[in-house]
Design a protein around this motif. Structure first.
Motif, mmCIF file in Angstrom:
data_model
loop_
_atom_site.group_PDB
_atom_site.id
_atom_site.type_symbol
_atom_site.label_atom_id
_atom_site.label_comp_id
_atom_site.label_asym_id
_atom_site.label_seq_id
_atom_site.Cartn_x
_atom_site.Cartn_y
_atom_site.Cartn_z
ATOM 1 N N UNK A 62 0.827 -1.197 0.000
ATOM 2 C CA UNK A 62 0.000 0.000 0.000
ATOM 3 C C UNK A 62 0.874 1.264 0.000
ATOM 4 N N UNK A 63 1.899 1.255 0.847
ATOM 5 C CA UNK A 63 2.773 2.423 0.910
ATOM 6 C C UNK A 63 3.537 2.605 -0.390
ATOM 7 N N UNK A 64 3.917 1.505 -1.020
ATOM 8 C CA UNK A 64 4.670 1.599 -2.272
ATOM 9 C C UNK A 64 3.827 2.190 -3.392
ATOM 10 N N UNK A 65 2.485 2.129 -3.237
ATOM 11 C CA UNK A 65 1.587 2.697 -4.249
ATOM 12 C C UNK A 65 1.173 4.132 -3.881
ATOM 13 N N UNK A 66 1.729 4.676 -2.760
ATOM 14 C CA UNK A 66 1.428 6.060 -2.379
ATOM 15 C C UNK A 66 0.169 6.207 -1.587
ATOM 16 N N UNK A 67 -0.415 5.087 -1.092
ATOM 17 C CA UNK A 67 -1.644 5.164 -0.307
ATOM 18 C C UNK A 67 -1.288 5.608 1.100
ATOM 19 N N UNK A 68 -1.980 6.620 1.603
ATOM 20 C CA UNK A 68 -1.653 7.176 2.931
ATOM 21 C C UNK A 68 -2.794 7.056 3.929
ATOM 22 N N UNK A 69 -4.038 6.748 3.458
ATOM 23 C CA UNK A 69 -5.176 6.823 4.371
ATOM 24 C C UNK A 69 -5.987 5.539 4.449
ATOM 25 N N UNK A 118 10.006 2.437 17.563
ATOM 26 C CA UNK A 118 9.663 3.295 16.425
ATOM 27 C C UNK A 118 8.197 3.681 16.493
ATOM 28 N N UNK A 119 7.875 4.884 16.027
ATOM 29 C CA UNK A 119 6.497 5.351 15.875
ATOM 30 C C UNK A 119 6.326 5.778 14.428
ATOM 31 N N UNK A 120 5.283 5.254 13.763
ATOM 32 C CA UNK A 120 5.137 5.419 12.314
ATOM 33 C C UNK A 120 3.886 6.250 12.016
ATOM 34 N N UNK A 121 4.086 7.237 11.085
ATOM 35 C CA UNK A 121 2.985 8.108 10.689
ATOM 36 C C UNK A 121 3.045 8.306 9.178
ATOM 37 N N UNK A 122 1.845 8.508 8.578
ATOM 38 C CA UNK A 122 1.792 8.989 7.194
ATOM 39 C C UNK A 122 1.250 10.403 7.207
ATOM 40 N N UNK A 123 1.850 11.239 6.348
ATOM 41 C CA UNK A 123 1.491 12.646 6.290
ATOM 42 C C UNK A 123 1.077 13.008 4.886
ATOM 43 N N UNK A 124 0.247 14.027 4.767
ATOM 44 C CA UNK A 124 -0.069 14.517 3.433
ATOM 45 C C UNK A 124 1.058 15.450 2.983
#
Length: 490
Positions: free
Chosen positions: A56-63, A81-87
């Protein structure tokens, strides 16, 4: 607190504590900096690898909700580690944590871009779970299949769990760390105190030993310290002041000895002056008493009376000299007409001069006024004329006139020179040397040694000093004397 020992000990302890605390803070900062730099360097590619291995991350999906499961799997592998996706603007979209734990929902993107572009590490970014702290991180761009940036994968290195365990370890180690610091401070303080005490007190101990040796030195040979001191500025200044004080004590002792010797010589001279009229007085009275009543002559009594008057005059002069030496006479400087002063002087000495057949040649036609104390100037002239008449033979001349300055350098338009001269027996060498001291304008000192003069000339010396008058003296034994006094003209 007032002793040197306690001040040195407290100063050394404070210096040691501040120094060790500064070193400790610098060590902590350096250690944290190096740790952050190493950890961030080791995990530099962490976010990139996570984005690459997750579909999913490799396809740019963030949400997508499925990201939470992926985040959970990642955090099981690395619980710190703490993991976040940001716009693209840094707004937090997805994370694996309770919503209450998120204190900040927006992450500043400049540090993230700086990290991605490979700038110097460590670089710290915002910690979403803290309202005030920043932490090292790993980050990468998230791109869709067309290559468009859809946001960021943002990984905090050393998250909340790491901070908790680090805090527990620090609390456990804190007593040992502070105990070691206090022990180090104490040891360092004692060493520093010993060095300071040795360095600072060594010159003082040396000075104290030299001062003990001063007690065995003789005043007549002079007092002095036997060493130079290279300690602190205060020690050098202290030794310098002590040396000056010892030199001053030695000089004052020598001056006192000279003054005592001068007084002794003066008293011998005075006793001779008193002995002669006393012997004469006693001799004439004894002679008068031994004669039969009908043969007793009044001439003997008259001669005895003259001797008594002379003794009275000497005693009065001694009292006057004592008053001068004690500073009991203050000059009253004012405008004074010389002609009136000389007329009074001539009237006083004319009977005596006629008796001894000595001519008085005073310039009574002077139309000059001077700035001086008339009474003190009259005493000076009276003593000089009195001596001149006493030592001038029958047919001699005693004169007072205004003359030109003795030297060209002394010629001043606002000063005149008054000359008192005679053609009598003149002055002896030691008397002339004593009065020669008045060529300059000395300051009046009560502890000046008495000159080797008669009382009258000693009074002249003190009065001229008090009036700050220059005097020039010329005298030749057997030919006479000339006293030239400088006065300020009005």
């Amino acid at each position: 607190m007032k002793s040197l020992f306690s001040r040195l000990l407290i100063s050394a302890s404070l210096i040691a504590f501040i120094l060790i605390l500064t070193i400790w803070q610098w060590f902590q900062f350096s250690q944290d900096f190096n740790r952050d730099q190493v950890q961030q360097s080791l995990h530099k590619e962490l976010a990139l690898h996570m984005a690459h291995i997750n579909p999913l991350l490799s396809q740019g999906i963030t949400s997508d909700a499925a990201l939470k499961e992926a985040f959970h799997d990642f955090m099981l592998l690395g619980p710190s580690f703490e993991i976040y996706t940001l716009d693209p603007l840094g707004q937090i979209i997805a994370y694996d944590a309770n919503k209450e734990k998120i204190k900040r929902s927006h992450i500043a993107t400049p540090p993230i871009e700086a990290f991605i572009h490979g700038e110097q590490l460590p670089i710290k970014g915002i910690d979403p779970r803290s309202s005030h702290s920043n932490k090292i991180f790993s980050a990468t761009h998230l791109k869709d299949t067309s290559g468009k940036i859809t946001g960021y994968l943002y990984v905090i290195i050393g998250g909340e769990d790491f901070d908790m365990w680090q805090s527990l370890v620090s609390e456990h180690q804190a007593p040992r760390i502070w105990g070691g610091m206090l022990l180090g401070v104490m040891v360092f303080s004692l060493i520093l105190f010993a060095l300071l005490a040795r360095y600072l007190t060594s010159p003082l101990s040396k000075l104290e030993k030299d001062l003990r040796l001063v007690e065995s030195q003789k005043l007549d040979e002079g007092l002095s310290l036997s060493h130079d001191y290279r300690g602190s500025l205060e020690v050098r200044q202290l030794s310098h002041h002590i040396k000056r004080l010892l030199n001053k004590i030695s000089e004052q002792h020598q001056a006192i000895n000279r003054q005592q010797q001068a007084r002794h010589d003066f008293m011998l001279h005075l006793s001779h002056d008193l002995k002669t009229p006393l012997t004469s007085l006693q001799g004439y009275i004894d002679t008068w008493l031994l004669l039969p009543t009908n043969e007793r002559s009044s001439d003997l009594i008259e001669v005895a009376a003259k001797s008594g008057n002379y003794i009275q005059q000497l005693l009065s002069q001694m009292l006057e000299l004592a008053a001068l030496e004690n500073g009991q006479i203050e000059p009253d400087v004012k405008e004074t007409e010389l002609s009136l002063l000389l007329q009074e002087l001539k009237l006083y000495f004319t009977p005596r001069a006629d008796t001894q057949k000595v001519q008085l040649d005073f310039d009574l036609n002077l139309e000059l006024s001077v700035l001086t104390d008339p009474q003190l100037l009259l005493r000076i002239l009276s003593n000089l004329v009195d001596n001149a008449i006493r030592y001038t033979p029958s047919g001699g001349v005693v004169s007072i006139k205004v003359i030109s300055a003795p030297t060209e350098a002394q010629q001043q338009s606002d000063h005149i020179w008054l000359s008192v001269s005679d053609n009598g027996s003149g002055m002896h060498k030691h008397e002339l040397q004593a009065l020669q001291q008045l060529r300059s304008k000395p300051s009046f000192k009560r502890n000046d040694a008495l000159p080797q003069l008669g009382v009258g000339l000693a009074i002249v010396r003190q009065l001229l000093t008090l009036l700050q008058c220059n005097i020039d003296i010329n005298s030749t034994p057997g030919e006479g004397s000339c006293f030239q006094i400088e006065l300020e003209k009005i």
